[in-house]
Design a protein around this motif. Structure first.
Motif, short mmCIF file in Angstrom:
data_model
loop_
_atom_site.label_atom_id
_atom_site.label_comp_id
_atom_site.label_asym_id
_atom_site.label_seq_id
_atom_site.Cartn_x
_atom_site.Cartn_y
_atom_site.Cartn_z
N GLU A 1 -12.04 -4.10 32.33
CA GLU A 1 -11.04 -3.82 33.37
C GLU A 1 -10.80 -5.05 34.23
O GLU A 1 -9.66 -5.38 34.56
CB GLU A 1 -11.50 -2.64 34.23
N LYS A 2 -11.89 -5.74 34.60
CA LYS A 2 -11.73 -6.95 35.40
C LYS A 2 -11.04 -8.05 34.61
O LYS A 2 -10.25 -8.83 35.16
CB LYS A 2 -13.10 -7.43 35.89
N ALA A 3 -11.32 -8.10 33.32
CA ALA A 3 -10.65 -9.09 32.47
C ALA A 3 -9.15 -8.84 32.44
O ALA A 3 -8.34 -9.78 32.53
CB ALA A 3 -11.23 -9.02 31.06
N LEU A 4 -8.76 -7.57 32.35
CA LEU A 4 -7.33 -7.24 32.34
C LEU A 4 -6.68 -7.55 33.68
O LEU A 4 -5.50 -7.96 33.72
CB LEU A 4 -7.16 -5.77 31.99
N ASP A 5 -7.40 -7.38 34.77
CA ASP A 5 -6.87 -7.74 36.08
C ASP A 5 -6.57 -9.24 36.16
O ASP A 5 -5.56 -9.65 36.74
CB ASP A 5 -7.86 -7.35 37.18
N VAL A 6 -7.46 -10.04 35.59
CA VAL A 6 -7.26 -11.49 35.58
C VAL A 6 -5.98 -11.83 34.81
O VAL A 6 -5.16 -12.64 35.27
CB VAL A 6 -8.47 -12.20 34.95
N LEU A 7 -5.79 -11.20 33.65
CA LEU A 7 -4.59 -11.45 32.86
C LEU A 7 -3.34 -10.99 33.60
O LEU A 7 -2.29 -11.66 33.55
CB LEU A 7 -4.69 -10.73 31.52
N ALA A 8 -3.44 -9.87 34.31
CA ALA A 8 -2.30 -9.37 35.06
C ALA A 8 -1.89 -10.35 36.16
O ALA A 8 -0.69 -10.53 36.43
CB ALA A 8 -2.63 -8.01 35.67
N ASN A 9 -2.86 -11.01 36.77
CA ASN A 9 -2.56 -12.01 37.80
C ASN A 9 -1.82 -13.20 37.20
O ASN A 9 -0.92 -13.77 37.83
CB ASN A 9 -3.84 -12.47 38.49
N HIS B 1 4.03 -15.35 30.05
CA HIS B 1 3.00 -16.29 29.62
C HIS B 1 2.49 -15.86 28.24
O HIS B 1 1.91 -14.78 28.08
CB HIS B 1 1.84 -16.29 30.62
N PRO B 2 2.69 -16.70 27.19
CA PRO B 2 2.38 -16.26 25.83
C PRO B 2 0.91 -15.92 25.62
O PRO B 2 0.59 -14.92 24.97
CB PRO B 2 2.82 -17.45 24.96
N LEU B 3 0.01 -16.72 26.18
CA LEU B 3 -1.41 -16.47 25.98
C LEU B 3 -1.87 -15.22 26.73
O LEU B 3 -2.68 -14.43 26.21
CB LEU B 3 -2.23 -17.68 26.42
N ALA B 4 -1.37 -15.03 27.93
CA ALA B 4 -1.77 -13.85 28.71
C ALA B 4 -1.32 -12.57 28.01
O ALA B 4 -2.06 -11.59 27.95
CB ALA B 4 -1.18 -13.93 30.12
N LEU B 5 -0.12 -12.58 27.46
CA LEU B 5 0.37 -11.41 26.74
C LEU B 5 -0.43 -11.18 25.46
O LEU B 5 -0.76 -10.05 25.11
CB LEU B 5 1.85 -11.58 26.41
N PHE B 6 -0.74 -12.27 24.76
CA PHE B 6 -1.53 -12.14 23.53
C PHE B 6 -2.90 -11.54 23.83
O PHE B 6 -3.37 -10.65 23.12
CB PHE B 6 -1.67 -13.50 22.86
N TYR B 7 -3.56 -12.03 24.88
CA TYR B 7 -4.87 -11.49 25.22
C TYR B 7 -4.77 -10.07 25.77
O TYR B 7 -5.69 -9.27 25.61
CB TYR B 7 -5.58 -12.41 26.23
N MET B 8 -3.65 -9.74 26.40
CA MET B 8 -3.45 -8.37 26.85
C MET B 8 -3.40 -7.43 25.65
O MET B 8 -3.98 -6.33 25.66
CB MET B 8 -2.16 -8.27 27.66
N ILE B 9 -2.73 -7.84 24.58
CA ILE B 9 -2.70 -7.06 23.34
C ILE B 9 -4.10 -6.97 22.75
O ILE B 9 -4.59 -5.89 22.39
CB ILE B 9 -1.75 -7.71 22.32
N LYS C 1 -4.46 1.02 32.85
CA LYS C 1 -3.22 0.93 33.61
C LYS C 1 -2.29 -0.15 33.06
O LYS C 1 -1.12 -0.23 33.45
CB LYS C 1 -3.52 0.66 35.09
N TYR C 2 -2.81 -0.98 32.15
CA TYR C 2 -2.00 -2.05 31.56
C TYR C 2 -1.61 -1.74 30.12
O TYR C 2 -1.04 -2.60 29.43
CB TYR C 2 -2.76 -3.37 31.60
N THR C 3 -1.89 -0.55 29.64
CA THR C 3 -1.62 -0.22 28.24
C THR C 3 -0.15 -0.41 27.89
O THR C 3 0.18 -0.95 26.84
CB THR C 3 -2.05 1.23 27.94
N ASN C 4 0.74 0.05 28.76
CA ASN C 4 2.17 -0.09 28.49
C ASN C 4 2.59 -1.55 28.39
O ASN C 4 3.48 -1.90 27.62
CB ASN C 4 2.99 0.63 29.55
#
Length: 707
Positions: A208-216, A224-232, A242-245
């Protein structure tokens, strides 16, 4: 040595295999299981298109110090590839950058990071330390930002320190760089998110904290291509967040390849599409999963053909993508296509050298896919798969201590035992041996638990066959509880088989045909969304117990869900026909009588109308005929009363010049009869009918005597 595929990972990494497996495929053949590469001039075999590859991976900001622009371009290409997990290409680019500018400190830093990349479970700290030592040995000049990254990497590979502690220290450094902000801090944020994910549950870090970092990061740069890739990637096995969508939207955009940050990533590297396939897998989006897997397959072939000059067989990069495609096809009832994928992998096994370290990996994948082909079709009575020769598939036992081998062999043993119950005892005995080999090895705890689940499932079916139903259902409950106790969210393609609750529903439906078994299938669907067999089980349960309108609606809803997945099936089987009939219900028994009655009624009315119309026309005709006869009689009587004598018709001239007419008393014609009856030329009595054209009335001779 890099731990090849999923079977060489530590136990805690099971949920993270979706990252490791596809990407290590790119390393295995080239390096014989190691990350170490042979130095190649200017980037090796793919030198000719490195700029295109770099451009396709998008743009990120990371200021470094070098006076050679070309060296900087090579470094950035390597950095992006490394963060995407394409270690081979990244290492080539870092080395090319060093050749272009031997004083470029960050080029050595990049190479060192390739040898110790935590998210990929590459941990060759000694090689990393040796590479980082070149920076101080050469007295290379570095900026303050560069020093922060180099110091973080030194902590990551520190000698005589546990891996967890090294990872923690590295994460602390990355947090500091990220918090300071500034140019290039998004790279630290991406690395930080990956480390928080890797240390999930330790030192206060979590996914969850990792996803918060990517969301920031995405707040600052939406695409941001890398942030979106890591979000996937981080969502590929996680429960909904909360970031699934956001992750699903990025995955969908990546699929279309029409716009956004993934437009340039369509071809490079091939493994980019595997996490996307896993994400769709997690949410039961089988068509999307199949498409993503096929893209990965094509990209692997493209990579081998064009970027390795055909020096490696494409099978080296295909098997994991093949597994994702195979699962998607089975769920969509495209059993023939799935079987062809299985046969392709079989041919790979047959041509693989018996001494190759890849043989075990290929055998494990082959066992897995063969078992799945049988298990997913076993209830549909499709003879081609029901009679699969699983004994022929099971050519040799696997080493249980090879990561993933235990599970791959155990699932094939389960399939063999279910196919022929007389082999269940032998299969269970081998499973117990596997469990014993994994005992007292904490890193294999999860694999041992999964093997135990399979053994419980097989034993339950065996007891059911013996007639001990209570024991059978108790064993399946135990298996289901163990599934729920597993530490990870098991949506790994290696671990998804038949959920215990689904098996429970199948057996209970046979035991009591009127039971409400939908509750068991719904439990299976909660953990494994979109499984068509479980959805079909729900539909059948509602249909068997349909007592209310609400139940009827549920039947239609669930059958439609199955139909939407199966509608393009390439195989004819009874369950598909059942689903098709359910979504297009048969005509009720009374409907045909209604139709027949309606047809007869319409026909009768039509016939009656015809009769009425015909009768009216006949009546009208009779009236006309009656009137005509009466007029003829009256005319004849008039002629007779007038005493006129006709001549034969043949003697009459054809002329209408002379027409008789009545004469008044004032007319004076010598020798004529009475004026009241006298006929003269030119005028006929008003009440007379005009004579036909060929009748000349002046030829009629008046009687000589009218007294």
């Amino acid at each position: 040595m890099v731990m090849l595929f999923c079977r060489y990972l530590p136990s805690s990494s099971i949920a993270k295999r979706f990252i490791v497996i596809p990407i290590t495929l790119l390393l295995a053949a080239q390096y014989g299981g190691t990350v170490t590469t042979t130095p190649t001039s200017g980037g090796g075999n793919i030198q000719h298109d490195w700029e295109e590859i770099s451009a396709r991976m998008g743009e990120i900001e990371f200021p470094v110090f070098t006076n050679v622009p070309e060296a900087n371009k090579r470094f950035m290409a390597g950095l992006k590839a490394q963060l995407y997990g394409w270690i081979e290409f990244a290492t080539d680019q870092f080395r090319a950058s060093q050749e272009l500018d031997p004083s470029f400190a960050m080029a050595y830093w990049g190479e060192a990071m390739s040898y110790t990349f935590a998210l990929l479970h590459i941990d060759q700290a000694e090689l990393s330390r040796a590479t980082l030592a070149k920076i101080s040995a050469k007295n290379l000049v570095t900026s303050n930002t560069e020093d922060q990254y180099i110091n973080a990497s030194i902590a990551l590979v520190k000698a005589n320190t546990t891996q967890d502690e090294r990872y923690r220290q590295f994460t602390v450094h990355l947090e500091r760089i990220t918090q300071n902000g500034g140019p290039g801090s998004d790279v630290a944020a991406i690395l930080l998110a990956s480390m928080m994910y890797e240390l999930d549950g330790k030192y206060g870090y979590s996914t969850e904290k990792a996803l918060d970092v990517l969301a920031n990061v995405l707040k600052k740069q939406k695409a941001h291509p890398l942030a979106l890739f890591y979000m996937i990637t981080l969502h590929a096995y996680a429960s909904p967040t909360k970031y699934t969508n956001v992750a699903l939207q990025a995955a969908d955009e990546m699929e279309t390849m029409k716009s956004g940050p993934y437009t340039g990533l369509y071809r490079y590297p091939p493994a980019l599409h595997i996490p996307r396939a896993y994400l769709y897998f997690t949410y039961g989006r089988w068509t999307n999963m199949t498409d993503a897997g096929n893209v990965a397959l094509n990209l692997h072939d493209n990579y081998v053909t064009f970027h390795k000059n055909g020096s490696h067989p494409s099978a080296l990069f295909r098997f994991h993508a093949s597994m994702t495609v195979h699962i998607g096809l089975l769920q969509r009832a495209k059993f023939s296509q799935a079987y062809s994928i299985l046969l392709q992998l079989k041919s790979t096994v047959n041509v693989t050298d018996g001494t190759s370290p890849l043989l075990s990996a290929y055998l494990g994948a082959y066992y897995t896919m063969a078992a799945r082909q049988y298990l997913e079709t076993r209830n549909y009575n499709i003879s081609r798969y029901k009679t699969m020769d699983l004994d022929e598939v099971y050519s040799t036992p696997l080493d249980p201590t090879g990561r993933g081998n235990a599970v791959s062999e155990a699932i094939l043993l389960l399939a063999r035992g279910l196919q022929q119950i007389n082999r269940a005892t032998m299969s269970k005995a081998r499973m117990e041996v596997i469990e014993g080999r994994l005992a007292n090895k904490p890193q294999f705890d999860q694999d041992r638990t999964i093997v135990e689940i399979f053994r419980l499932q097989l034993t339950a079916h065996q007891e059911y066959g013996y007639g001990d139903y209570t024991k059978a259902f108790d064993l399946l409950r135990q298996a289901a509880e163990k599934e729920g106790s597993l530490s990870t969210h098991i949506h790994d393609t290696t671990y998804l088989y038949i959920p215990s609750w689904e098996m429970y529903g199948d057996l209970y439906s046979k035991y009591d045909t009127q039971a409400h078994t939908e509750q068991f299938y719904l439990r299976a669907l909660k953990k494994y969304p979109g499984r068509t067999a479980s959805m079909l089980g729900v539909a059948r349960s509602y249909q068997r117990t349909m007592r209310t309108i609400t139940y009827g609606e549920n039947v239609r809803v669930w059958y439609n869900k199955v139909y939407n997945v199966w509608r393009h099936s390439d195989t004819e089987f009874a369950a598909l026909t059942e689903v098709e009939h359910a979504v297009t219900p048969d005509t009720p028994w009374w409907a045909k009588y209604v139709v027949i009655g309606a047809v007869v009624g319409v026909g009768a009315i039509f016939f009656l109308v015809i009769v009425i119309v015909a009768d009216k026309r006949r009546t009208k005709t009779d009236s006309i005929i009656t009137i005509s006869k009466r007029e003829i009689q009256e005319t004849k009587a008039m002629y007779l009363a007038s005493g006129v004598e006709k001549k034969p018709l043949g003697d009459r001239p054809h002329s209408l010049e002379m027409q008789p007419r009545p004469v008044s008393a004032t007319d004076s014609i010598p020798g004529a009869p009475s004026p009241t009856t006298q006929m003269v030329q030119g005028v006929a009595p008003a009440e007379y009918v005009v004579a036909p054209q060929d009748v000349i009335l002046d030829d009629i001779v008046a009687p000589t005597d009218q007294k």
